[in-house]
Every structure is written in structure tokens, then in C-alpha cells.
Design an enzyme around this catalytic site. Sequence first.
Site, PDB file in Angstrom:
ATOM      1  N   GLU A 344       0.852  -1.153   0.028  1.00  0.00           N
ATOM      2  CA  GLU A 344      -0.048  -0.021   0.033  1.00  0.00           C
ATOM      3  C   GLU A 344       0.772   1.408   0.011  1.00  0.00           C
ATOM      4  OE1 GLU A 344      -2.805  -0.595   3.246  1.00  0.00           O
ATOM      5  OE2 GLU A 344      -3.861  -2.202   2.220  1.00  0.00           O
ATOM      6  N   GLU A 450      -6.513  -9.827  -2.433  1.00  0.00           N
ATOM      7  CA  GLU A 450      -7.061  -9.896  -1.182  1.00  0.00           C
ATOM      8  C   GLU A 450      -8.878  -9.771  -1.436  1.00  0.00           C
ATOM      9  OE1 GLU A 450      -5.603  -7.172   1.669  1.00  0.00           O
ATOM     10  OE2 GLU A 450      -3.484  -7.704   1.022  1.00  0.00           O
TER      11      GLU A 450
END
Length: 573
Positions: A344, A450
Site C-alpha cells: 500500500e 485480497e
Amino acid sequence: MGRACLFLSLLWVAMLSAARVVQSLPYDYSSSSECLPEPLEPQYGGGILRNANFSAGLQGWSSFGYGAIEEGLSASGNSYGVARNRTRPYQSVSQKVYLQNDTHYTLSAWLQVSNGSADIRAVVKTNGDFIHAGGVEARSGCWSILKGGLTAPASGSAELYFESNTTTVDIWVDNVSLQPFSREEWAAHHHAAIKSARKKTVRLRARDSSGKPVPGAQVRIEHVRNGFPLGSAMSAEILQSPAYQRWFTSRFTVTTFENEMKWYSTEQVQGREDYSVPDAMLRFAKSHGIAVRGHNVFWDQPSQQPSWVRSLSYQQLQQATARRIKSVMSRYAGQVIAWDVVNENLHFNFFENKFGWDASAEFYRKAHQLDAQALMSMNEYNTLEWPGDPMAGPSKYLGKLFQIKKFPGNTNDARMAIGLEGHFSVPSIPYIRAALDTMSKANAPIWLTEIDVAPGPNQAHYLEQILREVYAHPAVHGIILWTARHPQGCYVMCLTDSNFRNLPTGDVVDKLIAEWKTHSHAGVADADGYYEAELFHGDYKVTVSHPVANSTVVQSLSVDRETDTDSEYTIHV
């Protein structure tokens, strides 16, 4: 007479349905990651838009938000629309359209700004709603493609326009397209893409010991293992739960450890590393032939650092990160198929704030040195989930990826990969496909890492839509669901209850696993000894029996995506 009329009516309906399938407009997967001197032609000829390439000046176009628009003309004679003297984000070129209910629309537009760069979003204003359909970072001096899409919530009038919070730039617009597709057409694209990207036609030829073809040979092909990597995250609870183990290993071929390999799990106290849990999880996965993605080496979110890391000095943090990357990657090198090296790093910048703008790139350089085989991934959210996120749109993701690739020591493009998390609420299916089109231009394997869907009455339905969309896209190489089970539940979405009985979401996964594999295939070789079958990628057991001699041969067969052409295999009986 009545039955005859009914028969003819049914026949006519069947012919119309077949005609619709035959005449279904192919989907255009093209996009671009480059900023071009001139825009490419509008896809689908502009679709339902009038004067899509501005060849008739501003005809069909108007000003949105009481701004000023005018026609622009390039040195090569290309016409385009310009929104000038903007004082509000939404002031731009626009066009009114009529949308059909429950119809997917794919959108593309070529954009440029008068100076510098700016984030531009495409918005469709409907009756009381503003739907974000995609975004791009546009620059001056060249044209960037914005590719996106939306699903019409209802039939009615709408207006397409472009917006940017940078009001100091003029927005240039050219070669816009808005193309509708029915649900049936969209599904037809899935079938065509799956046939091309997930299957292969295999020709088996039976020969005897002297090399002569064996006509009439009995051939049976049995599925052993799926070739497309589909998996789920797992938690440490699996080590103590036989029910969890049975449920998991009977379905999945790849996994990610939810938290157990992260820095805050393996070094809770500075200098005291403990890998016992991820070691045990890795042994379990390997014992069942389940591949593992390494998640993660670093996480750029400040709140996700080990508590002791946040107070370190510059020099102490340098030493700590050097120990961390060497420790975890040396331990598991050659045992994982990929690493999320910096998690991220579009939304967060903990290490960039500490070490400078090239912190992520430096970590990737070191990662390449420590594991020579695994893919090195960026892992990010909202690239697919939300078209309105300016931090992580496809152009922002690719910009960061290319920055990492260009850093000295990171020139091995073949080992870079794209990780897209996929934490969805209400998915925009056309946008997912369009974003994947653009991401594919990096020529790096794309993984959905995910996937989950927020709770609600449509959770299982949305999950099925998402999985069908990403599985069918040719650029996607693997899918992992973020559904690790804990006694208290899951992060957002579970596939089973606490007794490992399927929930509706688990039923969706099981249905698709069954659909995406070839079941038993049996037949007889032709006069030249050939037997042909269309198979999903995967591993198979092939049994061939001689029609006269009392001989049977059993052979393993692997069908994969690595070769583009159909394959022929010889089996001696």
C-alpha cells in the site's frame, strides 16, 4: 393450428436469441499506459456519443457547470474540445446521453491538460446521482487515455462530463466513446475470453510400439488439479483445526498468510524474532502442494508498523529495515512464489517520509537480490474497487510501478508483478474490466490478492460477479480471497460458518471451482489415432487402451497458459 403458431413463435425467439449471440459486438481490450503525441481513434466509433472525435467542432457537446468551452486544433489538424478558464472542479466539456437500465457501458476518452499534470475523473450525472466512471493523471504536451465504465442504475437521461480539482488547468478532451453492452453480450465476452485464455485444445495421438497410429484406441482424461491459481488467505488457526484443514485443502491451490508473516507479527519486540508460526504454516501448505505468496516485507501505513519502529531515528530505522528484509526474505527465498515487498505505498508513505521518495524502489532492488525466483509485487487497494480514488487509479499505480522498474538494479521486468487487493462494497463491473485493460499494458502478471465483499444482502451475488469478471480477463494470473477464518469470524467476509459449513459466499466459490475445470473426458481415437479435447489449464491423468492388444498406458498431462498454440501429444500404447 395453435400448436403450429406456438412452435413458429418459439422458433423465431430461438433464432433471434442466436442472432444476438452471433452479432454480439466484441469487447475492445485495448488501452495504453503511455502518453501519446496524438490520441488514438475512439473505440467503437464513439458508441452512442455524437461527434466523438470533434471533427464537427463542438456539435453535440456543451459546457458543464457554466464554464467556457471552445474547439482546439493541433498542429497536425486534429480537433478536440477545450474547457477554459475553469474556476470549479466540474467545469468541463459534456454530452447528454440516454442510458438503458441494467446495461453495462464501457467508457474511454483521451485527455490532456494545458500545463503540468492533473487528476481527471469521468463522471456521469443521472437523475439525482453522480457516478464516477474512471480517472487518469493527464499531462500537458501529450494525450492519456482514461478507460472506465459504469452500469446504468435505471433508464433515463444522463450527462457525461470530466472533472478535476486542479482548476488552474484547461482540460482538453478528444476521441471519447461510450459503448453499451447487454448482460448477455457481457457474458459472451467472458465465454470468449475463457476459451482463449483459460483453455487449450489438446490432440492426443495413440501409436503402437512400432510408431504406427492406433485407430479406435480408448481414451479417458481425468482431472487431477486446476491450473489457474485460486486460493484464500489462511490464519494460524488452521494448524489446530482438522476441519479447517480439510475444507481448505480440498479447494485451494495457493494461499497468503493473513498476518503471520508481517513484521509486527515476527518481531513484536525489537531484536527478538519469532518465525515459528509462519514456519509451521509454510510446512502445512507445502505438504498439500499449496503455493504461498509472501505477505508482506514492509507496510507503508504508519499505524501498521511494529510499535517499537515508530520511535526509531533515521539511522536506527535504516538498520532495522535492513535486518528485516534480509531476515524474512532469506528465510523463505525459493519457498514462496511472490513477495508483497512494500504494501500500500500509493495510499501511505511511512518509509518515503523517513528515507525519501525512492524508499520503495530501494526495497525492491534489495528484494530482487535476496530472492532470484519470486515475483516482486506492489499490493494496493482501490485500483479496481473505486473509480473515484485519485490516489490509486490505474495511471497512478502504473506510474509508481514504472518508477520502481527504472530504479538502478530493478531492470528485471520479468520478475515484477501487479497486486490488486479487491476489497469491494458495490462493484462496478465495467470499471473493473477497463481498469484491468489499462493495468495489463505494464506486461506484468496481475494477481487479485485480497478479494472480499462488504456484508449485505447481495454479498454472494457481488462476489460471483467479481470473480467471473477477473477470472475471464486474460491479464489475470491468479486470485486469492481474503477469507482467513478465526474463531470470532473473518476480516470482512467468511466463506463458512465456525463449523466449516459453507455460507452463500462459499457456495459461490465451490460452484465456480467446479465450473472452471474439465471433468472426466472419454472417447475413441479416430482413423489416424487422434483424439481431440478442449481442456481447462490444469493437470490430468490420461488413460489410453489398445483396442486389440491387451495393453493400457496411464500418463500425466499438464496443460498450461505458457504456450499460445494448441498442443499435440503422442502416447505409445
